[in-house]
Scaffold this motif. Structure first.
Motif, PDB file in Angstrom:
ATOM      1  N   ARG A  92       0.835  -1.208   0.000  1.00  0.00           N
ATOM      2  CA  ARG A  92       0.000   0.000   0.000  1.00  0.00           C
ATOM      3  C   ARG A  92       0.867   1.254   0.000  1.00  0.00           C
ATOM      4  NH1 ARG A  92      -3.485   0.746   5.223  1.00  0.00           N
ATOM      5  NH2 ARG A  92      -1.415   1.284   6.014  1.00  0.00           N
ATOM      6  N   ASP A  93       1.908   1.263   0.834  1.00  0.00           N
ATOM      7  CA  ASP A  93       2.791   2.430   0.884  1.00  0.00           C
ATOM      8  C   ASP A  93       3.526   2.612  -0.446  1.00  0.00           C
ATOM      9  OD1 ASP A  93       1.975   2.798   3.457  1.00  0.00           O
ATOM     10  OD2 ASP A  93       3.775   1.957   4.389  1.00  0.00           O
ATOM     11  N   GLU A  94       3.939   1.479  -1.056  1.00  0.00           N
ATOM     12  CA  GLU A  94       4.627   1.569  -2.343  1.00  0.00           C
ATOM     13  C   GLU A  94       3.683   2.096  -3.432  1.00  0.00           C
ATOM     14  OE1 GLU A  94       6.376  -2.154  -3.304  1.00  0.00           O
ATOM     15  OE2 GLU A  94       8.014  -1.951  -1.858  1.00  0.00           O
ATOM     16  N   LEU A  95       2.408   1.655  -3.383  1.00  0.00           N
ATOM     17  CA  LEU A  95       1.440   2.151  -4.368  1.00  0.00           C
ATOM     18  C   LEU A  95       1.196   3.644  -4.182  1.00  0.00           C
ATOM     19  CD1 LEU A  95      -1.179  -0.753  -4.430  1.00  0.00           C
ATOM     20  CD2 LEU A  95       0.402  -0.109  -6.254  1.00  0.00           C
ATOM     21  N   LEU A  96       1.109   4.066  -2.914  1.00  0.00           N
ATOM     22  CA  LEU A  96       0.919   5.497  -2.661  1.00  0.00           C
ATOM     23  C   LEU A  96       2.127   6.283  -3.154  1.00  0.00           C
ATOM     24  CD1 LEU A  96      -0.653   5.401   0.928  1.00  0.00           C
ATOM     25  CD2 LEU A  96      -1.807   5.978  -1.209  1.00  0.00           C
ATOM     26  N   ALA A  97       3.331   5.733  -2.884  1.00  0.00           N
ATOM     27  CA  ALA A  97       4.541   6.408  -3.352  1.00  0.00           C
ATOM     28  C   ALA A  97       4.595   6.426  -4.876  1.00  0.00           C
ATOM     29  CB  ALA A  97       5.780   5.719  -2.776  1.00  0.00           C
ATOM     30  N   SER A  98       4.174   5.288  -5.485  1.00  0.00           N
ATOM     31  CA  SER A  98       4.162   5.222  -6.944  1.00  0.00           C
ATOM     32  C   SER A  98       3.190   6.238  -7.520  1.00  0.00           C
ATOM     33  CB  SER A  98       3.779   3.804  -7.392  1.00  0.00           C
ATOM     34  OG  SER A  98       3.687   3.728  -8.798  1.00  0.00           O
ATOM     35  N   ASN A  99       2.025   6.381  -6.884  1.00  0.00           N
ATOM     36  CA  ASN A  99       1.050   7.366  -7.355  1.00  0.00           C
ATOM     37  C   ASN A  99       1.605   8.784  -7.229  1.00  0.00           C
ATOM     38  OD1 ASN A  99      -0.977   5.648  -8.176  1.00  0.00           O
ATOM     39  ND2 ASN A  99      -1.961   5.575  -6.183  1.00  0.00           N
ATOM     40  N   ARG A 100       2.333   9.014  -6.106  1.00  0.00           N
ATOM     41  CA  ARG A 100       2.937  10.346  -5.957  1.00  0.00           C
ATOM     42  C   ARG A 100       3.972  10.598  -7.046  1.00  0.00           C
ATOM     43  NH1 ARG A 100       2.710   9.026  -0.396  1.00  0.00           N
ATOM     44  NH2 ARG A 100       4.883   8.317  -0.431  1.00  0.00           N
ATOM     45  N   ARG A 101       4.804   9.545  -7.331  1.00  0.00           N
ATOM     46  CA  ARG A 101       5.808   9.716  -8.385  1.00  0.00           C
ATOM     47  C   ARG A 101       5.136   9.938  -9.742  1.00  0.00           C
ATOM     48  NH1 ARG A 101       8.264   5.419  -5.539  1.00  0.00           N
ATOM     49  NH2 ARG A 101       7.580   3.901  -7.107  1.00  0.00           N
ATOM     50  N   LYS A 102       4.019   9.225  -9.971  1.00  0.00           N
ATOM     51  CA  LYS A 102       3.296   9.404 -11.239  1.00  0.00           C
ATOM     52  C   LYS A 102       2.754  10.830 -11.343  1.00  0.00           C
ATOM     53  CE  LYS A 102      -0.849   7.943 -11.586  1.00  0.00           C
ATOM     54  NZ  LYS A 102      -2.053   7.083 -11.610  1.00  0.00           N
ATOM     55  N   ASP A 103       2.186  11.326 -10.229  1.00  0.00           N
ATOM     56  CA  ASP A 103       1.664  12.697 -10.246  1.00  0.00           C
ATOM     57  C   ASP A 103       2.790  13.700 -10.483  1.00  0.00           C
ATOM     58  OD1 ASP A 103      -0.844  11.695  -9.788  1.00  0.00           O
ATOM     59  OD2 ASP A 103      -0.802  12.048  -7.620  1.00  0.00           O
ATOM     60  N   ASP A 104       3.935  13.457  -9.800  1.00  0.00           N
ATOM     61  CA  ASP A 104       5.082  14.348 -10.004  1.00  0.00           C
ATOM     62  C   ASP A 104       5.549  14.299 -11.456  1.00  0.00           C
ATOM     63  OD1 ASP A 104       4.971  14.958  -7.344  1.00  0.00           O
ATOM     64  OD2 ASP A 104       6.606  13.626  -6.752  1.00  0.00           O
ATOM     65  N   PHE A 105       5.549  13.071 -12.012  1.00  0.00           N
ATOM     66  CA  PHE A 105       5.982  12.921 -13.406  1.00  0.00           C
ATOM     67  C   PHE A 105       5.049  13.669 -14.350  1.00  0.00           C
ATOM     68  CE2 PHE A 105       5.331  10.644 -17.409  1.00  0.00           C
ATOM     69  CZ  PHE A 105       6.593  10.741 -17.958  1.00  0.00           C
ATOM     70  N   LEU A 106       3.739  13.533 -14.129  1.00  0.00           N
ATOM     71  CA  LEU A 106       2.783  14.211 -15.011  1.00  0.00           C
ATOM     72  C   LEU A 106       2.934  15.725 -14.897  1.00  0.00           C
ATOM     73  CD1 LEU A 106      -0.371  11.979 -14.489  1.00  0.00           C
ATOM     74  CD2 LEU A 106       1.137  12.054 -16.489  1.00  0.00           C
ATOM     75  N   ALA A 107       3.187  16.201 -13.669  1.00  0.00           N
ATOM     76  CA  ALA A 107       3.399  17.648 -13.509  1.00  0.00           C
ATOM     77  C   ALA A 107       4.665  18.079 -14.239  1.00  0.00           C
ATOM     78  CB  ALA A 107       3.498  17.985 -12.020  1.00  0.00           C
ATOM     79  N   MET A 108       5.717  17.246 -14.131  1.00  0.00           N
ATOM     80  CA  MET A 108       6.966  17.564 -14.818  1.00  0.00           C
ATOM     81  C   MET A 108       6.793  17.493 -16.335  1.00  0.00           C
ATOM     82  SD  MET A 108      10.608  15.630 -14.493  1.00  0.00           S
ATOM     83  CE  MET A 108       9.887  14.164 -15.218  1.00  0.00           C
ATOM     84  N   LEU A 109       6.014  16.483 -16.796  1.00  0.00           N
ATOM     85  CA  LEU A 109       5.766  16.356 -18.235  1.00  0.00           C
ATOM     86  C   LEU A 109       5.066  17.603 -18.764  1.00  0.00           C
ATOM     87  CD1 LEU A 109       5.659  14.738 -20.877  1.00  0.00           C
ATOM     88  CD2 LEU A 109       3.562  13.649 -20.026  1.00  0.00           C
ATOM     89  N   ALA A 110       4.055  18.063 -18.018  1.00  0.00           N
ATOM     90  CA  ALA A 110       3.355  19.277 -18.439  1.00  0.00           C
ATOM     91  C   ALA A 110       4.333  20.452 -18.490  1.00  0.00           C
ATOM     92  CB  ALA A 110       2.207  19.581 -17.479  1.00  0.00           C
ATOM     93  N   ILE A 157      22.393   9.679  -4.772  1.00  0.00           N
ATOM     94  CA  ILE A 157      20.992   9.245  -4.729  1.00  0.00           C
ATOM     95  C   ILE A 157      20.593   9.027  -3.276  1.00  0.00           C
ATOM     96  CG2 ILE A 157      19.322   7.515  -5.525  1.00  0.00           C
ATOM     97  CD1 ILE A 157      21.302   6.805  -7.755  1.00  0.00           C
ATOM     98  N   GLU A 158      19.458   9.552  -2.890  1.00  0.00           N
ATOM     99  CA  GLU A 158      18.971   9.350  -1.521  1.00  0.00           C
ATOM    100  C   GLU A 158      18.662   7.877  -1.273  1.00  0.00           C
ATOM    101  OE1 GLU A 158      15.640  11.840  -1.002  1.00  0.00           O
ATOM    102  OE2 GLU A 158      16.762  13.722  -1.149  1.00  0.00           O
ATOM    103  N   ARG A 159      18.857   7.456  -0.019  1.00  0.00           N
ATOM    104  CA  ARG A 159      18.646   6.052   0.339  1.00  0.00           C
ATOM    105  C   ARG A 159      17.232   5.603   0.026  1.00  0.00           C
ATOM    106  NH1 ARG A 159      19.680   4.652   6.475  1.00  0.00           N
ATOM    107  NH2 ARG A 159      21.714   5.489   5.870  1.00  0.00           N
ATOM    108  N   GLU A 160      16.237   6.455   0.272  1.00  0.00           N
ATOM    109  CA  GLU A 160      14.851   6.081   0.025  1.00  0.00           C
ATOM    110  C   GLU A 160      14.559   5.935  -1.461  1.00  0.00           C
ATOM    111  OE1 GLU A 160      15.839   8.634   1.813  1.00  0.00           O
ATOM    112  OE2 GLU A 160      15.443   7.942   3.870  1.00  0.00           O
ATOM    113  N   LEU A 161      15.296   6.688  -2.298  1.00  0.00           N
ATOM    114  CA  LEU A 161      15.040   6.671  -3.744  1.00  0.00           C
ATOM    115  C   LEU A 161      15.769   5.529  -4.437  1.00  0.00           C
ATOM    116  CD1 LEU A 161      13.744   8.178  -6.175  1.00  0.00           C
ATOM    117  CD2 LEU A 161      15.850   9.535  -6.311  1.00  0.00           C
TER     118      LEU A 161
END
Length: 638
Positions: free
Chosen positions: A268-286, A436-440
């Protein structure tokens, strides 16, 4: 007056004794010193369901001797009676008595008894009095309770959850076997309030506060906390408890469970993190797509306003051309990573000299490296180094790693590109940049993952390069890894690819490298692939090398053939209809000889697929389109 010692007084005493004996509320049986039954009272008759005139009562009063009864001897009663006849008051434990055992009608009972000696004035035992207590209902109730408790424990121990119970005040008094297996604690060591010792220190306060609220209000208990596992790590569990009430509504017990939710919570935490990364990616793409639009729009207005100025028109056209090219590259990156990650890319496999690949990749990235003032160190092995692969895609892999290193290293940084051979071909690209950060770090090869964008970093890219690298390397049967000690320490990426041995003919033509030697020994081979063209062409090739080949296009047919014939080698596809190649390998292993060789030849090439292949019993795992020379050599080695 009549004296108490007169015969009349004695008669009255005897009558009084008889009245008390008959009306006593408990069963009494008087025995003579030799063990015969002298007398029984009314309660005794009620106990055994007999009365005057019944055969059972007549039998007992006609001289029945308890000391010589073999049934009582077998039940262990006789030793107690002997102790009573010796002058000792004894308690006889519960015994099951059934008049049918002596051939008489009556009620079977569980009975406890007290044997008390009646002594004469000189101390001799004159009689023994047996006082019986019917404990049938009590024993049956206890037996039912024990059976119910045993059933509860069996159910509780069979449950995958940890099951526990407490008294109304919250004092823990029961845990099932799963609790002790999960925690590794010995039984009884976490009773009472000691269970809190195995909670994570950071979770104890919240768990206790919620538990106290439930104890005070009677509300159901539910909370997530970390519990110490027998491995030493803390794992997330979901704790729940419900109050148990009696018929009067009084709380008599709490029953609870703890469910291991560690993996679900991690996912669940990984999916939430993945969704955040996807949102960040879409914002960056725009953002990345809007950036070129601004100069394009300005240049278009400039063309309108200064259409008569050739110099401005030329500069505007150049701006539009550069920005359109940049947008095209962004869109191409998106389409490319989409095709590769969905398995829509087919590699054109040929023997490829990797030193030339590295040199070509460096040439592609050199303008960026020079523009940022980086120093690039290179180290190569002697001689040619070949792999079987798609040359443009391999150049793309190395160029992406170099491009990434250049972008994430501040100006005037140091980069290195090295190649080594140690059974595989190892290409290592390292830098002394941002790190690279440890979490990333565990997620750098995932889609939508990108490090922080800093003002000094060159524009361009969507953070898709490493995801593309991983997919392409795995398509080549290799693997890639990332290392970094943290921010500011730089990073290193290592690609390992299977070495193509060229039999000492460095720089030989592709046709020579692909030459297949004839079989040193003829093998009977079963090829299973639902793609009939693929199966038939492979079969013809293996027959050309000197082998005997049988084909099957579905698992059922393969099993049928294997039951009726013996093979020395099995070449199986994984994506088969009805039953995958892993399951089929297990079925065929059971039918094959111990020294039979099993080879997977499939389009699935991830580390997980290879691991499943090992578990299924494959000796070798090749990814399509495979090096047929390697397949021929594996068949000869077994």
């Amino acid at each position: 007056m009549t004296s108490p010692s007169t015969p009349a007084a004695g008669v009255q005493t005897e009558q009084r004794f008889q009245t008390l004996f008959e009306q006593a509320p408990f069963s009494v049986q008087l025995l003579s010193v030799d063990g015969r039954t002298l007398q029984v009272n009314r309660a005794w008759q009620d106990l055994w369901g007999t009365h005057a005139g019944d055969p059972l009562l007549a039998y007992v009063l006609s001289g029945y001797n308890m000391l010589t009864d073999p049934q009582l001897e077998a039940k262990g009663v006789t030793p107690y009676l002997r102790r009573a006849f010796a002058g000792e008051a004894v308690r006889i434990p519960a015994i099951h008595y059934d008049p049918a055992e002596i051939g008489k009608a009556g009620t079977a009972r569980w009975v406890e008894a007290t044997a008390r000696p009646i002594k004469a004035p000189d101390g001799r035992v004159a009689e023994v009095m047996l006082i019986h207590e019917d404990v049938t209902e009590r024993l049956l109730a206890e037996r039912q309770l024990r059976a119910s408790e045993a059933q509860f424990r069996t159910i509780a121990d069979a449950m995958p959850q940890m099951v526990w119970s407490t008294l109304p005040d919250g004092f823990s008094d029961y845990y099932n076997q799963q609790t002790y297996e999960f925690t590794g604690m010995p039984p009884g060591s976490i009773d009472g309030e000691r269970w809190a010792e195995i909670l994570h220190p950071d979770d104890r306060h919240a768990a206790w506060a919620r538990w106290r609220l439930s104890l005070e209000t009677g509300e159901p208990y539910e909370v997530e906390f970390r519990l110490r596992h027998h491995s030493g790590e803390y794992r997330w569990v979901l704790g729940r408890a419900l109050p148990v009430r009696n018929e009067q509504g009084e709380l008599v017990r709490w029953m609870g469970t703890c469910t291991d939710i560690h993996e679900q919570k991690r996912i669940r935490d990984e999916l939430l993190a993945s969704n955040r990364r996807k949102d960040d990616f879409l914002a960056m793409l725009a953002h990345e797509l809007r950036n070129p639009l601004a100069p394009i729009s300005t240049a278009a207005h400039l063309l309108k306003a200064a259409s008569s100025d050739p110099a401005k028109v030329q500069r505007s056209a150049d701006i539009i051309e550069r920005q359109v090219r940049h947008m095209t590259e962004l869109v191409d990156d998106l389409l490319d990573v989409s095709r590769v990650t969905r398995g829509l890319v087919e590699l054109d496999r040929q023997p490829v000299e990797m030193k030339a690949v590295l040199a070509h990749a460096i040439e592609q990235v050199r303008p960026l490296i020079e523009a940022r003032g980086h120093e690039l160190a290179m180290r190569m092995p002697s001689g040619d180094v070949h792999v079987l692969g798609d040359r443009p895609r391999l150049v793309q892999v190395v160029a992406n790693l170099l491009n990434n290193a250049a972008k994430y290293t501040p100006p005037d940084g140091a980069l290195s590109a090295t190649m080594a051979v140690d059974g595989d071909v190892e290409i290592r690209v390292a830098d002394n940049g941002m790190g690279i950060e440890r979490e990333l770090l565990p997620h750098v090869f995932e889609l939508f993952t990108q490090g922080a964008r800093t003002p000094d970093r060159a524009q361009g890219g969507l953070g898709l390069g490493l995801a593309l690298v991983k997919s392409l390397v795995e398509l080549h049967g290799g693997r890639v890894a990332a290392e970094s000690a943290g921010p500011g320490t730089g990073a290193a990426f290592t690609v390992r690819l299977p070495l193509l041995k060229t039999e000492g003919r460095a720089g030989s033509a592709p046709s020579d490298a692909m030459a297949l030697p004839p079989a040193a020994r003829k093998l009977r081979i079963l090829v299973v692939d639902d793609n009939q063209d693929a199966a038939e062409t492979l079969g013809m090739l293996l027959e050309t090398l000197g082998h005997e080949v049988h084909l099957a296009h579905d698992p059922g047919r393969a099993i049928e053939v294997a039951r009726n014939d013996a093979f020395e080698a099995y070449v199986l596809d994984i994506g088969l209809p009805g039953m995958d190649g892993y399951a089929l390998a297990r079925r065929l292993r059971a039918l094959a000889s111990d020294d039979a060789t099993f080879i997977a030849l499939t389009g699935y090439g991830s580390d997980g697929d290879r691991h499943r292949g090992d578990e299924a019993g494959f000796d070798h795992y090749l990814v399509k389109p495979a090096d047929l020379g390697e397949l021929a050599r594996l068949l000869q080695r077994g």
